[in-house]
Design a protein around this motif. Structure first.
Motif, PDB file in Angstrom:
ATOM      1  N   ILE A 136       6.464  -3.455  -6.497  1.00 59.40           N
ATOM      2  CA  ILE A 136       5.712  -3.592  -5.253  1.00 59.40           C
ATOM      3  C   ILE A 136       5.997  -2.394  -4.356  1.00 59.40           C
ATOM      4  O   ILE A 136       7.160  -2.066  -4.082  1.00 59.40           O
ATOM      5  CB  ILE A 136       6.096  -4.893  -4.531  1.00 59.40           C
ATOM      6  N   GLY A 137       4.935  -1.722  -3.940  1.00 57.90           N
ATOM      7  CA  GLY A 137       5.075  -0.630  -2.990  1.00 57.90           C
ATOM      8  C   GLY A 137       4.875   0.754  -3.560  1.00 57.90           C
ATOM      9  O   GLY A 137       4.981   1.738  -2.822  1.00 57.90           O
ATOM     10  N   ARG A 167      -0.875  -2.388  -4.118  1.00 55.96           N
ATOM     11  CA  ARG A 167       0.560  -2.275  -3.891  1.00 55.96           C
ATOM     12  C   ARG A 167       1.390  -2.964  -4.971  1.00 55.96           C
ATOM     13  O   ARG A 167       2.610  -2.941  -4.896  1.00 55.96           O
ATOM     14  CB  ARG A 167       0.923  -2.867  -2.528  1.00 55.96           C
ATOM     15  N   GLN A 168       0.778  -3.575  -5.943  1.00 57.28           N
ATOM     16  CA  GLN A 168       1.558  -4.272  -6.977  1.00 57.28           C
ATOM     17  C   GLN A 168       1.045  -3.973  -8.375  1.00 57.28           C
ATOM     18  O   GLN A 168      -0.118  -4.210  -8.683  1.00 57.28           O
ATOM     19  CB  GLN A 168       1.549  -5.792  -6.776  1.00 57.28           C
ATOM     20  N   LYS A 186      12.717   1.444  -7.845  1.00 53.18           N
ATOM     21  CA  LYS A 186      13.452   1.250  -6.592  1.00 53.18           C
ATOM     22  C   LYS A 186      13.959   2.583  -6.052  1.00 53.18           C
ATOM     23  O   LYS A 186      13.877   2.854  -4.850  1.00 53.18           O
ATOM     24  CB  LYS A 186      14.615   0.285  -6.817  1.00 53.18           C
ATOM     25  N   GLY A 189      11.361   4.558  -4.237  1.00 52.12           N
ATOM     26  CA  GLY A 189      10.840   4.065  -2.975  1.00 52.12           C
ATOM     27  C   GLY A 189      10.084   2.761  -3.023  1.00 52.12           C
ATOM     28  O   GLY A 189       9.501   2.343  -2.011  1.00 52.12           O
ATOM     29  N   ALA A 190      10.077   2.104  -4.160  1.00 52.90           N
ATOM     30  CA  ALA A 190       9.408   0.794  -4.230  1.00 52.90           C
ATOM     31  C   ALA A 190      10.105  -0.179  -3.291  1.00 52.90           C
ATOM     32  O   ALA A 190      11.336  -0.170  -3.147  1.00 52.90           O
ATOM     33  CB  ALA A 190       9.430   0.254  -5.650  1.00 52.90           C
ATOM     34  N   GLU A 191       9.318  -1.028  -2.655  1.00 53.47           N
ATOM     35  CA  GLU A 191       9.894  -2.046  -1.786  1.00 53.47           C
ATOM     36  C   GLU A 191      10.712  -3.043  -2.591  1.00 53.47           C
ATOM     37  O   GLU A 191      11.799  -3.465  -2.183  1.00 53.47           O
ATOM     38  CB  GLU A 191       8.786  -2.777  -1.033  1.00 53.47           C
ATOM     39  N   ARG A 192      10.151  -3.438  -3.736  1.00 51.82           N
ATOM     40  CA  ARG A 192      10.845  -4.380  -4.621  1.00 51.82           C
ATOM     41  C   ARG A 192      10.430  -4.114  -6.059  1.00 51.82           C
ATOM     42  O   ARG A 192       9.347  -3.596  -6.322  1.00 51.82           O
ATOM     43  CB  ARG A 192      10.495  -5.825  -4.268  1.00 51.82           C
ATOM     44  N   THR A 289      -5.205  -8.412  -0.130  1.00 51.46           N
ATOM     45  CA  THR A 289      -4.708  -7.037  -0.090  1.00 51.46           C
ATOM     46  C   THR A 289      -5.772  -6.051  -0.550  1.00 51.46           C
ATOM     47  O   THR A 289      -5.918  -4.968   0.027  1.00 51.46           O
ATOM     48  CB  THR A 289      -3.462  -6.906  -0.985  1.00 51.46           C
TER      49      THR A 289
END
Length: 321
Positions: A136-137, A167-168, A186, A189-192, A289
């Motif tokens: 995600i991100g 975003r996913q 990660k 820079g991925a959020e999760r 989204t």
């Protein structure tokens, strides 16, 4: 214009007790679908849907027919209230429910197929343990690059399996390779990067070994030409014939789910209202989204169906009963 799209969820949307409130409100569903499903499959799928624990619903060969059956029941309830879609699509497993909605498959034939599909997919995981993870991100291009780097360095299978929304993206493949890409995401820079609790590495080349055997299963079933537009996962385009629908299901085993493209293609048809006809709310989130101006309605439970019906009108402007 009052067009509406029905979206059918796939594996991962299962919930303990799914469908139980629908049957309580609409007892005719028991004889129409649930008892028939138990007879077709030779075990009490209905009991697993209504009473099964999270763990009991987790095996792929159980999850897939359970989610499918719940979607068919929701479809029946919506149609009973006069709601008919102008277009439909389903996410992964949900494509089978969408094909039932479009008149391509009889629901009992589709039930047999999804049960066999689940069994075959579970077998792949026993031979080559795999994993899936949602990133995600990051953009699709960024996740594709991370997969390519890991594959180039290790030779292991890791691929983008689901392009869910801007975003996913979901990655799938051999377990260690998926973990490596998730960690790299990660760091990039991925959020999760969340490991998914699924029973096999769906929609990647590890599944290609199933194509021949599953094609033989598909050949035992009658595929009719669609009565309304239905979009396929692997192309994000409208399926024109029954033969094309069958081929798309074959290709879907190892092919990526192009869900963001599917939603945009539906939106390009002028459709701005979407109903998630099955358990969970995952597809409604992807819809919001991807198409922020669209109206998205999760409708997998009796109460949520009621809330949707209170806001919806038929194309001629008359309210639903």
């Amino acid at each position: 214009m009052n067009d509406i799209a029905f979206l059918f969820p796939g594996q991962g949307s299962q919930r303990p007790g799914m469908g139980r409130d629908l049957v309580a409100r609409h007892p005719e569903l028991t004889d129409r679908y649930y008892r028939v499903a138990d007879e077709v499959l030779g075990f009490e799928l209905s009991k697993l849907c209504f009473e099964g624990s999270k763990e009991e619903l987790l095996p792929t060969e159980i999850t897939q027919p359970a989610v499918f059956l719940t979607g068919v029941a929701v479809l029946d309830v919506l149609r009973g209230h006069g709601v008919t879609p102008s277009v439909t699509a389903g996410h992964s497993l949900g494509e089978y429910t969408a094909l039932v909605c479009a008149g391509v498959l009889e629901w009992t034939d589709a039930l047999r197929l999804v049960r066999r599909r689940g069994e075959l997919m579970a077998g792949v995981n026993e031979r080559t343990p795999g994993a899936m993870a949602a990133v995600i991100g990051l953009s699709a291009a960024e996740v594709e690059e991370l997969c390519a780097r890991t594959h180039g360095r290790t030779g292991a299978v890791v691929e983008v399996a689901n392009y869910n929304d801007p975003r996913q993206q979901v990655i799938s493949g051999e377990r260690d390779a998926v973990r490596e890409v998730a960690a790299a995401a990660k760091a990039a820079g991925a959020e999760r990067a969340v490991t998914l609790n699924v029973g096999a590495p769906f929609h990647c080349s590890l599944m290609r070994e199933l194509e021949e055997e599953f094609t033989a299963e598909l050949d035992t079933v009658a595929f009719r030409d669609p009565r309304l537009p239905v979009l396929a996962n692997v192309t994000a385009a409208v399926v024109r014939t029954g033969a094309e629908a069958k081929d798309c299901l074959r290709r879907q085993l190892a092919g990526a789910v192009r869900w963001e493209e599917t939603l945009r293609a539906i939106g390009d048809r002028g459709v701005a209202s979407f109903v998630e006809a099955g358990p969970g709310r995952v597809l409604s989130g992807f819809c919001r989204t991807t198409l922020p101006d669209a109206s998205c309605h999760p409708a997998g439970e009796a109460g949520r169906i009621d809330r949707f019906l209170n806001t919806w009108q038929r194309p001629d402007g008359t309210p639903l009963e």
